[in-house]
Design a protein around this motif. Structure first.
Motif, short mmCIF file in Angstrom:
data_model
loop_
_atom_site.label_atom_id
_atom_site.label_comp_id
_atom_site.label_asym_id
_atom_site.label_seq_id
_atom_site.Cartn_x
_atom_site.Cartn_y
_atom_site.Cartn_z
N ARG A 145 15.85 28.67 73.26
CA ARG A 145 14.71 28.40 72.94
C ARG A 145 13.92 27.51 74.25
O ARG A 145 12.63 27.78 74.57
N ASN A 146 14.78 26.72 74.70
CA ASN A 146 14.30 25.93 75.92
C ASN A 146 13.74 26.58 77.11
O ASN A 146 13.13 26.24 77.63
N LEU A 147 14.20 28.21 77.35
CA LEU A 147 13.71 28.73 78.17
C LEU A 147 12.50 29.44 78.00
O LEU A 147 11.61 29.86 78.98
N CYS A 148 12.01 29.68 76.88
CA CYS A 148 10.68 30.04 76.51
C CYS A 148 9.47 29.41 77.34
O CYS A 148 8.38 30.08 77.53
N GLY A 149 9.55 28.22 77.63
CA GLY A 149 8.53 27.54 78.46
C GLY A 149 8.28 28.04 79.77
O GLY A 149 7.21 27.92 80.48
N GLN A 150 9.37 28.58 80.18
CA GLN A 150 9.24 29.39 81.48
C GLN A 150 8.51 30.74 81.45
O GLN A 150 8.37 31.33 82.64
N ILE A 151 8.15 31.25 80.34
CA ILE A 151 7.44 32.51 80.30
C ILE A 151 6.13 32.32 80.51
O ILE A 151 5.24 31.68 79.54
N ILE A 164 11.75 49.14 74.28
CA ILE A 164 12.65 48.03 74.49
C ILE A 164 12.23 47.27 75.90
O ILE A 164 11.85 47.85 76.88
N PHE A 165 12.32 46.07 75.59
CA PHE A 165 11.58 45.09 76.53
C PHE A 165 12.73 43.89 76.68
O PHE A 165 13.41 43.51 75.83
N ARG A 166 12.63 43.32 78.02
CA ARG A 166 13.39 42.11 78.34
C ARG A 166 12.77 41.27 79.18
O ARG A 166 11.77 41.82 80.00
N HIS A 167 12.80 40.04 79.11
CA HIS A 167 12.52 38.83 79.99
C HIS A 167 13.68 37.88 80.20
O HIS A 167 14.14 37.72 79.22
N ARG A 168 13.93 37.48 81.39
CA ARG A 168 14.89 36.79 81.76
C ARG A 168 15.08 35.44 80.99
O ARG A 168 15.92 34.62 80.80
N CYS A 169 13.73 35.07 80.56
CA CYS A 169 13.94 33.58 79.98
C CYS A 169 13.52 33.94 78.34
O CYS A 169 13.17 32.69 77.95
N PHE A 170 13.75 34.93 77.84
CA PHE A 170 13.54 35.29 76.39
C PHE A 170 15.03 35.74 75.94
O PHE A 170 15.34 36.88 75.78
N VAL A 171 15.70 34.70 75.73
CA VAL A 171 17.09 34.70 75.31
C VAL A 171 17.51 34.47 73.98
O VAL A 171 16.98 33.06 73.79
N ARG A 172 18.26 35.18 72.98
CA ARG A 172 18.46 34.57 71.78
C ARG A 172 19.10 33.24 71.93
O ARG A 172 20.23 33.00 72.57
N GLN A 213 0.11 42.79 77.10
CA GLN A 213 0.24 41.55 77.11
C GLN A 213 1.62 41.15 77.52
O GLN A 213 2.08 40.33 78.13
N LEU A 214 2.82 41.84 77.02
CA LEU A 214 4.30 41.65 77.57
C LEU A 214 4.28 41.86 79.02
O LEU A 214 4.90 41.06 79.57
N GLN A 215 3.75 42.86 79.62
CA GLN A 215 3.45 43.09 81.06
C GLN A 215 2.93 41.80 81.74
O GLN A 215 3.68 41.54 82.71
N TYR A 216 2.14 41.25 81.20
CA TYR A 216 1.17 40.04 81.70
C TYR A 216 2.39 39.00 81.85
O TYR A 216 1.89 38.16 82.45
N TYR A 217 3.06 38.90 80.82
CA TYR A 217 4.19 37.74 80.86
C TYR A 217 5.58 38.11 81.59
O TYR A 217 6.38 37.32 81.12
#
Length: 92
Positions: free
Chosen positions: A60-66, A49-57, A36-40
């Motif tokens: 939270r405002n960036l999470c809507g872009q995932i 270890i995983f990373r997404h450019r919009c998943f930033v500590r 599922q992480l891949q699909y996102y």
């Protein structure tokens, strides 16, 4: 991790038993969660270890872009997760 842009699953067994059941009840296995992480569009760096450019500590405002992205028919057959993918949900 300290940079705030990545996270690590330190113990897959503990993650599966505790966090998956509580926060992701539809996911019963760590492999399904990682798929599922891949699909996102999360990047997998190995060793949990995983990373997404919009998943930033702290941002939270960036999470809507995932956005959940479905693989195309060719990607399903080959098992590859290369882009472009069909998107589902909110559009950018």
């Amino acid at each position: 991790l300290p940079d705030g842009n990545t996270f690590k699953i330190h113990s897959q067994e503990a993650f599966e038993k505790r966090l998956l059941r509580e926060y992701f009840p539809r996911q019963t296995q760590i492999k399904s969660f990682m798929r599922q992480l891949q699909y996102y569009d999360f990047e997998n760096f190995g060793e949990g270890i995983f990373r997404h450019r919009c998943f930033v500590r702290g941002q939270r405002n960036l999470c809507g872009q995932i956005i959940h992205q479905l693989p195309t028919k060719n990607q399903k057959k080959s098992g590859k997760s290369t882009r472009p993918l069909k998107t589902r949900g909110r559009k950018k």
